[in-house]
Scaffold this motif. Structure first.
Motif, PDB file in Angstrom:
ATOM      1  N   LYS A  13       0.881  -1.217   0.416  1.00 52.37           N
ATOM      2  CA  LYS A  13       0.289  -0.015   0.075  1.00 52.37           C
ATOM      3  C   LYS A  13       1.004   1.202   0.217  1.00 52.37           C
ATOM      4  CE  LYS A  13      -3.953   0.139   0.125  1.00 52.37           C
ATOM      5  NZ  LYS A  13      -5.395  -0.285  -0.901  1.00 52.37           N
ATOM      6  N   GLY A  14       1.899   0.617   0.047  1.00 48.57           N
ATOM      7  CA  GLY A  14       3.049   2.181   0.395  1.00 48.57           C
ATOM      8  C   GLY A  14       3.824   2.837  -0.409  1.00 48.57           C
ATOM      9  N   ILE A  15       4.444   1.134  -1.367  1.00 50.69           N
ATOM     10  CA  ILE A  15       5.352   1.678  -2.623  1.00 50.69           C
ATOM     11  C   ILE A  15       4.455   1.166  -3.534  1.00 50.69           C
ATOM     12  CG2 ILE A  15       7.473   0.963  -3.635  1.00 50.69           C
ATOM     13  CD1 ILE A  15       8.699   0.030  -0.317  1.00 50.69           C
ATOM     14  N   LYS A  16       3.543  -0.036  -3.338  1.00 48.02           N
ATOM     15  CA  LYS A  16       3.397  -0.044  -4.601  1.00 48.02           C
ATOM     16  C   LYS A  16       4.112  -0.090  -5.572  1.00 48.02           C
ATOM     17  CE  LYS A  16      -1.485   2.009  -3.532  1.00 48.02           C
ATOM     18  NZ  LYS A  16      -2.640   3.207  -4.147  1.00 48.02           N
ATOM     19  N   PRO A  17       5.107  -0.918  -6.004  1.00 48.58           N
ATOM     20  CA  PRO A  17       5.810  -1.430  -7.098  1.00 48.58           C
ATOM     21  C   PRO A  17       5.314  -1.962  -8.007  1.00 48.58           C
ATOM     22  CG  PRO A  17       5.373  -3.438  -5.485  1.00 48.58           C
ATOM     23  CD  PRO A  17       4.919  -2.079  -4.444  1.00 48.58           C
ATOM     24  N   LYS A  18       5.373  -1.256  -9.763  1.00 47.51           N
ATOM     25  CA  LYS A  18       4.233  -0.949 -10.157  1.00 47.51           C
ATOM     26  C   LYS A  18       4.370  -2.743 -10.825  1.00 47.51           C
ATOM     27  CE  LYS A  18       5.290   3.634 -12.161  1.00 47.51           C
ATOM     28  NZ  LYS A  18       5.722   4.171 -12.905  1.00 47.51           N
ATOM     29  N   ILE A  19       5.586  -3.181 -10.649  1.00 45.82           N
ATOM     30  CA  ILE A  19       5.639  -5.046 -11.301  1.00 45.82           C
ATOM     31  C   ILE A  19       4.635  -5.423 -11.104  1.00 45.82           C
ATOM     32  CG2 ILE A  19       7.943  -4.518 -11.730  1.00 45.82           C
ATOM     33  CD1 ILE A  19       9.027  -6.078  -9.474  1.00 45.82           C
ATOM     34  N   ILE A  20       3.730  -5.431  -9.580  1.00 45.45           N
ATOM     35  CA  ILE A  20       3.056  -6.341  -9.511  1.00 45.45           C
ATOM     36  C   ILE A  20       1.458  -5.850  -9.622  1.00 45.45           C
ATOM     37  CG2 ILE A  20       1.696  -7.226  -7.189  1.00 45.45           C
ATOM     38  CD1 ILE A  20       5.025  -7.784  -7.504  1.00 45.45           C
ATOM     39  N   SER A  21       1.106  -6.017 -11.022  1.00 46.31           N
ATOM     40  CA  SER A  21       0.287  -6.057 -11.215  1.00 46.31           C
ATOM     41  C   SER A  21      -0.876  -7.562 -11.894  1.00 46.31           C
ATOM     42  CB  SER A  21       0.248  -5.082 -12.075  1.00 46.31           C
ATOM     43  OG  SER A  21       0.387  -4.703 -13.328  1.00 46.31           O
ATOM     44  N   GLY A  22      -1.889  -7.097 -12.296  1.00 46.79           N
ATOM     45  CA  GLY A  22      -2.427  -7.612 -12.856  1.00 46.79           C
ATOM     46  C   GLY A  22      -2.814  -9.600 -12.693  1.00 46.79           C
ATOM     47  N   PRO A  23      -3.559 -10.465 -13.001  1.00 47.73           N
ATOM     48  CA  PRO A  23      -5.139 -11.223 -12.217  1.00 47.73           C
ATOM     49  C   PRO A  23      -3.577 -12.029 -11.773  1.00 47.73           C
ATOM     50  CG  PRO A  23      -4.607 -11.727 -14.497  1.00 47.73           C
ATOM     51  CD  PRO A  23      -4.190 -10.174 -14.864  1.00 47.73           C
ATOM     52  N   VAL A  24      -4.310 -13.231 -10.955  1.00 50.62           N
ATOM     53  CA  VAL A  24      -3.267 -13.486 -10.209  1.00 50.62           C
ATOM     54  C   VAL A  24      -2.942 -15.161 -11.347  1.00 50.62           C
ATOM     55  CG1 VAL A  24      -3.499 -15.788  -8.871  1.00 50.62           C
ATOM     56  CG2 VAL A  24      -4.453 -13.918  -7.864  1.00 50.62           C
ATOM     57  N   LYS A  25      -1.978 -15.759 -11.491  1.00 51.89           N
ATOM     58  CA  LYS A  25      -1.785 -16.592 -12.244  1.00 51.89           C
ATOM     59  C   LYS A  25      -1.382 -18.263 -11.580  1.00 51.89           C
ATOM     60  CE  LYS A  25      -0.858 -13.868 -15.671  1.00 51.89           C
ATOM     61  NZ  LYS A  25      -1.212 -13.679 -17.167  1.00 51.89           N
ATOM     62  N   LYS A  26      -1.221 -19.218 -12.424  1.00 50.48           N
ATOM     63  CA  LYS A  26      -1.878 -20.365 -11.617  1.00 50.48           C
ATOM     64  C   LYS A  26      -0.255 -20.750 -10.906  1.00 50.48           C
ATOM     65  CE  LYS A  26      -4.670 -22.586 -15.233  1.00 50.48           C
ATOM     66  NZ  LYS A  26      -5.200 -23.598 -16.259  1.00 50.48           N
ATOM     67  N   ALA A  27       0.886 -20.481 -11.523  1.00 50.40           N
ATOM     68  CA  ALA A  27       1.623 -20.680 -10.779  1.00 50.40           C
ATOM     69  C   ALA A  27       2.127 -19.954  -9.386  1.00 50.40           C
ATOM     70  CB  ALA A  27       3.267 -19.931 -11.720  1.00 50.40           C
ATOM     71  N   SER A  28       1.582 -18.507  -9.199  1.00 55.74           N
ATOM     72  CA  SER A  28       1.056 -18.009  -8.067  1.00 55.74           C
ATOM     73  C   SER A  28      -0.201 -19.043  -6.975  1.00 55.74           C
ATOM     74  CB  SER A  28       0.373 -16.642  -8.199  1.00 55.74           C
ATOM     75  OG  SER A  28       1.205 -16.462  -9.531  1.00 55.74           O
ATOM     76  N   VAL A  29      -0.592 -19.327  -7.553  1.00 53.53           N
ATOM     77  CA  VAL A  29      -1.161 -20.441  -6.926  1.00 53.53           C
ATOM     78  C   VAL A  29      -1.121 -21.437  -5.714  1.00 53.53           C
ATOM     79  CG1 VAL A  29      -3.794 -22.109  -6.353  1.00 53.53           C
ATOM     80  CG2 VAL A  29      -3.751 -19.804  -7.951  1.00 53.53           C
ATOM     81  N   MET A  30       0.139 -22.140  -7.142  1.00 49.28           N
ATOM     82  CA  MET A  30       0.785 -23.635  -6.109  1.00 49.28           C
ATOM     83  C   MET A  30       2.099 -22.990  -5.947  1.00 49.28           C
ATOM     84  SD  MET A  30      -0.262 -25.801  -7.779  1.00 49.28           S
ATOM     85  CE  MET A  30       0.454 -27.014  -7.580  1.00 49.28           C
ATOM     86  N   VAL A  31       1.949 -22.069  -5.946  1.00 48.76           N
ATOM     87  CA  VAL A  31       3.380 -21.195  -4.773  1.00 48.76           C
ATOM     88  C   VAL A  31       2.814 -20.983  -3.303  1.00 48.76           C
ATOM     89  CG1 VAL A  31       4.640 -19.245  -3.732  1.00 48.76           C
ATOM     90  CG2 VAL A  31       5.024 -19.775  -6.228  1.00 48.76           C
ATOM     91  N   LEU A  32       1.813 -19.984  -3.125  1.00 46.00           N
ATOM     92  CA  LEU A  32       1.126 -19.818  -2.352  1.00 46.00           C
ATOM     93  C   LEU A  32       0.405 -21.079  -1.722  1.00 46.00           C
ATOM     94  CD1 LEU A  32      -0.570 -18.462  -0.246  1.00 46.00           C
ATOM     95  CD2 LEU A  32      -2.650 -17.644  -1.915  1.00 46.00           C
ATOM     96  N   LEU A  33      -0.154 -22.348  -2.486  1.00 43.67           N
ATOM     97  CA  LEU A  33      -0.275 -23.738  -1.558  1.00 43.67           C
ATOM     98  C   LEU A  33       0.790 -24.065  -1.167  1.00 43.67           C
ATOM     99  CD1 LEU A  33      -3.048 -25.489  -3.999  1.00 43.67           C
ATOM    100  CD2 LEU A  33      -3.762 -24.470  -2.012  1.00 43.67           C
ATOM    101  N   GLY A  34       1.709 -24.947  -1.875  1.00 40.01           N
ATOM    102  CA  GLY A  34       2.630 -25.036  -1.022  1.00 40.01           C
ATOM    103  C   GLY A  34       3.788 -24.240   0.140  1.00 40.01           C
ATOM    104  N   ALA A  35       3.056 -22.965   0.704  1.00 38.71           N
ATOM    105  CA  ALA A  35       3.938 -21.998   1.519  1.00 38.71           C
ATOM    106  C   ALA A  35       3.035 -22.493   2.893  1.00 38.71           C
ATOM    107  CB  ALA A  35       4.138 -20.724   0.707  1.00 38.71           C
TER     108      ALA A  35
END
Length: 420
Positions: free
Chosen positions: A181-203
């Motif tokens: 919310k503070g820095i708001k990096p521009k590279i973090i944008s767009g919809p969630v990808k399948k790879a992101s879901v797998m990383v989250l499930l693994g964590a």
């Protein structure tokens, strides 16, 4: 084609370096564990315990000033909301630092794991470019913080505690909110990808499995694996990581805890109390009897004697303080602790108490009982307060399997609905 290949190599090189930084930072944090207690004592004895609080304030304000400089002069951010979030996260760090002033050395965890969360964010951002990265980072910090506590438990005279894990995780949350919310990096944008879901499930899964392992590391488990590997036998002398127990309500004593059933306590006292009282307690050095016995007897070696010593120590330590207390209310409360702990000893450890010659005289007991009768509050014995009584180990694993199943089914369903 060569140009594309070079770009991929550069990306892989930057990603590899980012994960190397995460690894080195984590190893650096873990390597300080054996030195932490000695460093704490050195600081306390030289410059005072407040040093940790002031140092944390300095670091937090230095980071804030640095970020404000970049916001104003480099990035030229004009959105007020980003500044507000930055100040809110700074305030959260300062508030947590103040809350830790009784044990200010714990603020080191706040700074260490806040910084580590930034490094993990940078490493993950090479592949994850959506909002799920903030949650994945927090779960990875939670896992590494739990491993930190596990390593700490294996150190002599150090203990396992979830309080530090909570501080580590709060640090990750605060720092990730500051980025989100503070820095708001521009590279973090767009919809969630399948790879992101797998990383989250693994964590999430990694945390649940390791937490289950920690909650399964009971005295019985320690006995089991140390009997197989004698090189680990020294772990029997450490405080157990996790213990499950019974919670008892006695009309005279009120609430107390035990790893044994009341029947087991009474039978053990009847069969072994005399021998323990005469041969062990009465033959211990008079200047430091309990210290010597606590070093030798643990819940992993003799749970009955250990529990007796815990109640005896709680009673004896509090009665030492009575003569120095002037405040009537405090004196009444301490007298009540002494009286209730003595009741536990007399009622359930009577044989060993008698033969160890640790009982009170009639006049002493009458005086303490009279002072304790003025106390009107409820009593819960502090001896055994860290024991788990709300659920059993079977319930733990049933919950872990159920939650993990729900998380994976939901996650895979979510993944199927996403575009790659």
């Amino acid at each position: 084609m060569r140009s594309g290949s070079n770009i991929d190599k550069n990306i892989n090189s930057r990603e590899w370096k980012s994960w190397l930084c995460v690894f080195l930072c984590t190893i650096g944090i873990y390597s300080t564990i054996p030195l932490a207690r000695g460093f704490q004592k050195f600081v306390y004895s030289t410059v005072g315990k407040e040093f940790f609080t002031y140092a944390a304030f300095f670091v937090v304000f230095a980071v804030l000033i640095t970020l404000l400089y970049f916001f104003l002069f480099k990035l030229k951010i004009k959105y007020l909301s980003q500044y507000i979030w930055l100040f809110l996260c700074t305030g959260a760090c300062l508030y947590l630092t103040v809350q830790l002033r009784k044990h200010p050395e714990e603020t080191i965890h706040l700074l260490e794991y806040g910084f580590l969360s930034i490094l993990i964010f940078k490493a993950l951002s090479h592949r994850i470019r959506d909002w799920s990265i903030y949650i994945s980072v927090t779960f990875l910090v939670l896992f590494l913080g739990t491993v930190d506590e596990f390593i700490q438990w294996m150190m002599p005279q150090r203990y396992w505690g979830l309080e530090d894990v909570k501080i580590n995780t709060l640090a990750a949350i605060i720092f990730q909110v500051a980025i989100w919310k503070g820095i708001k990096p521009k590279i973090i944008s767009g919809p969630v990808k399948k790879a992101s879901v797998m990383v989250l499930l693994g964590a999430i899964t990694l945390n649940m499995i390791f937490l289950g392992f920690c909650l399964s590391n009971t005295p019985d488990a320690i006995k089991s694996y140390t009997s197989i590997s004698t090189k680990l036998s020294w772990l029997r002398n450490e405080e157990p990581m996790t213990e499950y127990a019974y919670k008892y309500s006695d009309p005279e004593i009120e609430t107390f805890y035990s790893r044994m059933s009341l029947k087991e306590i009474r039978e053990f006292d009847l069969n072994n109390g005399k021998a323990y009282g005469k041969e062990i307690l009465n033959n211990t050095h008079p200047d430091k009897p309990l210290k010597e016995l606590f070093a030798k007897y643990k819940p992993t070696s003799n749970v009955f004697l250990y529990e007796f010593l815990v109640h005896l120590q709680r009673r004896n330590n509090n009665i030492k303080d009575l003569s120095a207390i002037k405040d009537l209310s405090e004196k009444t409360e301490i007298s009540n602790i002494v009286y209730r702990e003595n009741l536990i000893l007399e009622k359930y450890f009577k044989n060993i108490l008698t033969h160890s010659e640790q009982g009170f005289s009639d006049d002493q007991l009458t005086e303490i009982q009279k002072a304790a009768s003025l106390w009107k509050g409820a009593y819960i014995s502090g001896a055994g307060g860290k024991l788990i009584t709300a659920f059993s180990l079977n319930i733990v694993w049933l919950a872990i399997i159920t939650i993990a199943g729900f998380v994976w089914i939901s996650g895979l369903y979510w993944k199927r609905r996403l575009d790659d």
